[in-house]
Design a protein around this motif. Structure first.
Motif, PDB file in Angstrom:
ATOM      1  N   ARG A 138       0.626  -1.337   0.171  1.00 13.72           N
ATOM      2  CA  ARG A 138      -0.168  -0.159   0.034  1.00 13.72           C
ATOM      3  C   ARG A 138       0.843   1.366   0.129  1.00 13.72           C
ATOM      4  O   ARG A 138       0.790   2.155  -0.791  1.00 13.72           O
ATOM      5  CB  ARG A 138      -0.949  -0.118   1.284  1.00 13.72           C
ATOM      6  N   GLU A 139       1.800   1.465   0.928  1.00 12.15           N
ATOM      7  CA  GLU A 139       2.808   2.307   0.947  1.00 12.15           C
ATOM      8  C   GLU A 139       3.463   2.644  -0.286  1.00 12.15           C
ATOM      9  O   GLU A 139       3.785   3.929  -0.911  1.00 12.15           O
ATOM     10  CB  GLU A 139       3.669   2.195   2.299  1.00 12.15           C
ATOM     11  N   LYS A 140       4.069   1.683  -0.688  1.00 17.28           N
ATOM     12  CA  LYS A 140       4.809   1.715  -2.025  1.00 17.28           C
ATOM     13  C   LYS A 140       3.807   2.357  -3.114  1.00 17.28           C
ATOM     14  O   LYS A 140       4.638   3.000  -3.913  1.00 17.28           O
ATOM     15  CB  LYS A 140       5.572   0.248  -2.285  1.00 17.28           C
ATOM     16  N   LEU A 199      -0.081 -11.088 -10.161  1.00 15.97           N
ATOM     17  CA  LEU A 199       1.650 -11.339 -10.271  1.00 15.97           C
ATOM     18  C   LEU A 199       1.824 -11.507 -11.578  1.00 15.97           C
ATOM     19  O   LEU A 199       1.195 -12.115 -12.402  1.00 15.97           O
ATOM     20  CB  LEU A 199       2.022 -12.493  -9.575  1.00 15.97           C
ATOM     21  N   HIS A 200       2.848 -10.751 -12.161  1.00 14.53           N
ATOM     22  CA  HIS A 200       3.175 -10.695 -13.517  1.00 14.53           C
ATOM     23  C   HIS A 200       4.877 -11.023 -13.776  1.00 14.53           C
ATOM     24  O   HIS A 200       5.566 -11.324 -12.408  1.00 14.53           O
ATOM     25  CB  HIS A 200       2.927  -9.417 -14.382  1.00 14.53           C
ATOM     26  N   ARG A 201       5.533 -11.124 -14.866  1.00 17.17           N
ATOM     27  CA  ARG A 201       6.803 -11.678 -14.766  1.00 17.17           C
ATOM     28  C   ARG A 201       7.824 -10.409 -14.185  1.00 17.17           C
ATOM     29  O   ARG A 201       8.544 -10.795 -13.473  1.00 17.17           O
ATOM     30  CB  ARG A 201       7.118 -12.040 -16.169  1.00 17.17           C
ATOM     31  N   ASN A 202       7.332  -9.189 -14.572  1.00 21.21           N
ATOM     32  CA  ASN A 202       8.214  -8.179 -14.239  1.00 21.21           C
ATOM     33  C   ASN A 202       7.649  -7.285 -13.332  1.00 21.21           C
ATOM     34  O   ASN A 202       7.975  -6.139 -12.919  1.00 21.21           O
ATOM     35  CB  ASN A 202       8.953  -7.386 -15.600  1.00 21.21           C
ATOM     36  N   HIS A 203       6.236  -7.343 -12.766  1.00 22.24           N
ATOM     37  CA  HIS A 203       5.553  -6.406 -11.920  1.00 22.24           C
ATOM     38  C   HIS A 203       4.511  -6.980 -11.273  1.00 22.24           C
ATOM     39  O   HIS A 203       4.160  -8.316 -11.357  1.00 22.24           O
ATOM     40  CB  HIS A 203       5.119  -5.110 -12.943  1.00 22.24           C
ATOM     41  N   ILE A 204       4.020  -6.312 -10.399  1.00 26.52           N
ATOM     42  CA  ILE A 204       2.824  -6.725  -9.653  1.00 26.52           C
ATOM     43  C   ILE A 204       1.778  -5.647  -9.499  1.00 26.52           C
ATOM     44  O   ILE A 204       2.038  -4.431  -9.359  1.00 26.52           O
ATOM     45  CB  ILE A 204       3.388  -6.484  -8.030  1.00 26.52           C
ATOM     46  N   GLU A 205       0.427  -5.945  -9.925  1.00 26.57           N
ATOM     47  CA  GLU A 205      -0.483  -5.166  -9.946  1.00 26.57           C
ATOM     48  C   GLU A 205      -1.270  -5.132  -8.754  1.00 26.57           C
ATOM     49  O   GLU A 205      -1.908  -6.212  -8.398  1.00 26.57           O
ATOM     50  CB  GLU A 205      -1.359  -5.486 -11.176  1.00 26.57           C
ATOM     51  N   ILE A 206      -1.628  -4.160  -7.969  1.00 26.56           N
ATOM     52  CA  ILE A 206      -2.393  -3.926  -7.026  1.00 26.56           C
ATOM     53  C   ILE A 206      -3.955  -3.799  -7.337  1.00 26.56           C
ATOM     54  O   ILE A 206      -4.213  -2.869  -7.910  1.00 26.56           O
ATOM     55  CB  ILE A 206      -2.205  -2.934  -5.997  1.00 26.56           C
ATOM     56  N   LEU A 207      -4.738  -4.771  -6.860  1.00 25.71           N
ATOM     57  CA  LEU A 207      -6.123  -4.662  -7.210  1.00 25.71           C
ATOM     58  C   LEU A 207      -7.050  -3.986  -6.163  1.00 25.71           C
ATOM     59  O   LEU A 207      -7.650  -3.088  -6.250  1.00 25.71           O
ATOM     60  CB  LEU A 207      -6.623  -6.079  -7.510  1.00 25.71           C
ATOM     61  N   GLU A 208      -6.833  -4.720  -4.790  1.00 29.37           N
ATOM     62  CA  GLU A 208      -7.630  -4.328  -3.871  1.00 29.37           C
ATOM     63  C   GLU A 208      -6.841  -4.708  -2.665  1.00 29.37           C
ATOM     64  O   GLU A 208      -6.876  -5.685  -2.207  1.00 29.37           O
ATOM     65  CB  GLU A 208      -9.012  -5.133  -3.801  1.00 29.37           C
ATOM     66  N   LEU A 209      -6.233  -3.723  -1.973  1.00 25.82           N
ATOM     67  CA  LEU A 209      -5.620  -3.919  -0.588  1.00 25.82           C
ATOM     68  C   LEU A 209      -6.180  -2.827   0.362  1.00 25.82           C
ATOM     69  O   LEU A 209      -6.447  -1.919   0.274  1.00 25.82           O
ATOM     70  CB  LEU A 209      -4.279  -3.689  -0.908  1.00 25.82           C
TER      71      LEU A 209
END
Length: 210
Positions: free
Chosen positions: A156-158, A200-210
């Motif tokens: 969340r903070e990042k 989760l993807h190969r080179n990144h993380i997608e935040i959907l709902e935190l």
């Protein structure tokens, strides 16, 4: 330069102080991922952050890191101030989280401005208080939260400081910041993905709902 300073610090500093900062300060552009301060170094100036984000970390005897807090526009690092004023070696590592623009203030001016400008004194005291609270929060998270909760707070903070829900961080980098292992972080990230919180993807993380 004056306009950049006014944009970042105009609400905190009077015009005369802004002018002095512009006269004696040294502007620097630091690319993402670069180290600004290393543990064990003597610090010869205090940074005022004009734009971008800096992450500040500690290191244990084994060389493992722990993220303490982020610095954003209008911030400075109180631990850096302490090292400057006391002429001691740095106990933190500061790395550019994003591309950063900052201005370095000579140590001699820090003491002079403390006596000369009330706004500077207030800024220094407020910075100490803010950074202390952030370090207490970091300690509390280690002492009282499980790794699941710490990871969620970290993501969340990042996302907040980067103003982007797409995080280009490896599992190993996250493990370093949280003083954990890559295996543990990967397992917890997969758990969050199964819950529909992230992708989760190969080179990144997608935040959907935190």
């Amino acid at each position: 330069m004056i306009q950049e300073l006014k944009a970042g610090y105009g609400d905190q500093f009077e015009a005369a102080l802004i002018q002095e900062i512009a006269q004696v300060g040294t502007f620097r552009d630091v690319p993402e991922g670069s180290k600004l301060i290393e543990i064990g170094e003597y610090i010869k100036g205090m940074p005022l952050l004009i734009s971008g984000v800096i992450k500040v970390m500690r290191e244990d005897p084994d060389g493992d890191e722990l993220l303490l807090y982020y610095l954003e526009q209008g911030d400075t690092c109180s631990m850096t101030m302490s090292c400057c004023m006391g002429q001691t070696r740095s106990e933190i590592r500061a790395v550019a989280e994003t591309d950063v623009r900052l201005i370095m203030i000579p140590v001699r001016k820090m003491e002079e401005w403390t006596a000369k400008y009330r706004s500077w004194r207030n800024f220094v005291f407020d910075s100490y208080n803010t950074r202390l609270n952030e370090m207490l929060h970091a300690i509390d998270s280690i002492a009282f939260l499980n790794m699941d909760e710490r990871l969620i707070n970290y993501l969340r903070e990042k996302a907040r400081v980067n103003q982007d829900n797409t995080l280009h961080s490896t599992h190993q980098q996250i493990a370093y910041d949280l003083h954990s292992s890559r295996v543990v972080i990967s397992r917890l990230l997969k758990k969050l993905e199964n819950l529909g919180k992230i992708e989760l993807h190969r080179n990144h993380i997608e935040i959907l709902e935190l």
